[in-house]
Design an enzyme around this catalytic site. Structure first.
Site, short mmCIF file in Angstrom:
data_model
loop_
_atom_site.label_atom_id
_atom_site.label_comp_id
_atom_site.label_asym_id
_atom_site.label_seq_id
_atom_site.Cartn_x
_atom_site.Cartn_y
_atom_site.Cartn_z
N PRO A 165 0.80 -1.22 0.00
CA PRO A 165 0.00 0.00 0.00
C PRO A 165 0.83 1.27 0.00
O PRO A 165 1.89 1.36 0.62
CB PRO A 165 -0.83 -0.10 1.29
N ASN A 166 0.34 2.23 -0.73
CA ASN A 166 0.87 3.59 -0.84
C ASN A 166 2.16 3.69 -1.65
O ASN A 166 2.65 4.79 -1.88
CB ASN A 166 1.06 4.24 0.54
N ARG A 171 4.69 11.23 -1.98
CA ARG A 171 4.54 11.16 -0.52
C ARG A 171 5.88 11.27 0.20
O ARG A 171 6.87 10.69 -0.22
CB ARG A 171 3.83 9.87 -0.11
N TYR A 226 11.09 8.81 1.59
CA TYR A 226 11.07 7.84 0.51
C TYR A 226 11.77 8.32 -0.77
O TYR A 226 11.91 7.53 -1.71
CB TYR A 226 9.62 7.46 0.18
N ASN A 243 7.77 -5.61 -1.10
CA ASN A 243 7.75 -4.52 -0.14
C ASN A 243 6.32 -4.47 0.37
O ASN A 243 5.45 -3.88 -0.27
CB ASN A 243 8.15 -3.18 -0.77
N ALA A 280 3.16 -0.90 4.82
CA ALA A 280 2.55 -0.87 6.14
C ALA A 280 2.09 -2.25 6.62
O ALA A 280 2.04 -2.51 7.82
CB ALA A 280 1.38 0.10 6.16
N GLU A 289 12.50 -9.35 1.20
CA GLU A 289 11.71 -8.21 1.66
C GLU A 289 12.54 -6.94 1.48
O GLU A 289 13.72 -6.91 1.84
CB GLU A 289 11.37 -8.42 3.13
N HIS A 307 12.54 -2.61 2.05
CA HIS A 307 11.95 -1.37 2.57
C HIS A 307 12.85 -0.22 2.17
O HIS A 307 14.07 -0.27 2.37
CB HIS A 307 11.80 -1.43 4.10
N ARG A 314 12.67 4.42 12.68
CA ARG A 314 11.43 5.18 12.58
C ARG A 314 10.55 4.97 13.80
O ARG A 314 11.02 4.59 14.86
CB ARG A 314 10.73 4.81 11.27
#
Length: 162
Positions: A9-10, A17, A22, A73, A76, A97, A99, A106
């Site tokens: 998502p996103n 964003r 990012y 990825n 969230a 995976e 990120h 974070r």
């Protein structure tokens, strides 16, 4: 060899964003770089992005019997999705995976990772370059699998000859 890249998502909003976290690269640009690497390496590559957990689970399941590895990825969903974790575990494919940000630096809730334990490895905090690292890593994993399979085949043939 086929690799499926699954984006959570996103990630369709990359380049828009929170650029301070990012970066300014758009998802399409990341995919174009990955496609170039795949082409140079003789790999088939497929891209998928969804904001919906169930669609991501469905895509992971579709990889069974159709792909040799997954780069994911989960965004969230990394911190919440047992369903994605279970799907990765069920298909038993090499999975890396990725990120973009360093999730360990974070918010506290981002330090919970439901996915990493069922993945071959995790790459965090390298920005979009992390996807390139994942491609290199996947090629290495595939070469190791191929070498083991070849060795097992030779051992089996030698055993049959004796």
């Amino acid at each position: 060899m086929k690799i499926v890249v699954i984006q959570g998502p996103n990630l369709n909003m990359l380049g828009v964003r929170e650029q301070q976290i990012y970066g300014s690269m758009k998802l399409e640009q990341i995919h174009a770089q990955m496609k170039d690497f795949a082409s140079q390496s003789g790999l088939d590559i497929e891209f998928f992005q969804s904001n919906l957990e169930g669609e991501i689970v469905d895509k992971i399941q579709e990889c069974y019997g159709d792909a040799d590895g997954i780069i994911i990825n989960p965004a969230a969903y990394t911190h919440t999705s047992i369903a994605i974790r279970d799907a990765i575990s069920a298909v038993s494919l090499p999975t890396i995976e990725v990120h973009i940000s360093n999730v360990h630096r974070r918010e506290e809730f981002r330090k919970q990772n439901m996915i990493a334990a069922v993945c071959s490895s995790s790459i965090v905090g390298f920005g979009p370059f992390g996807y390139h690292l994942a491609m290199v890593g996947m090629v290495q994993i595939m070469n190791e699998i191929k070498a083991v399979q070849e060795m097992q085949k030779q051992q089996s043939q030698a055993a049959q000859e004796n």
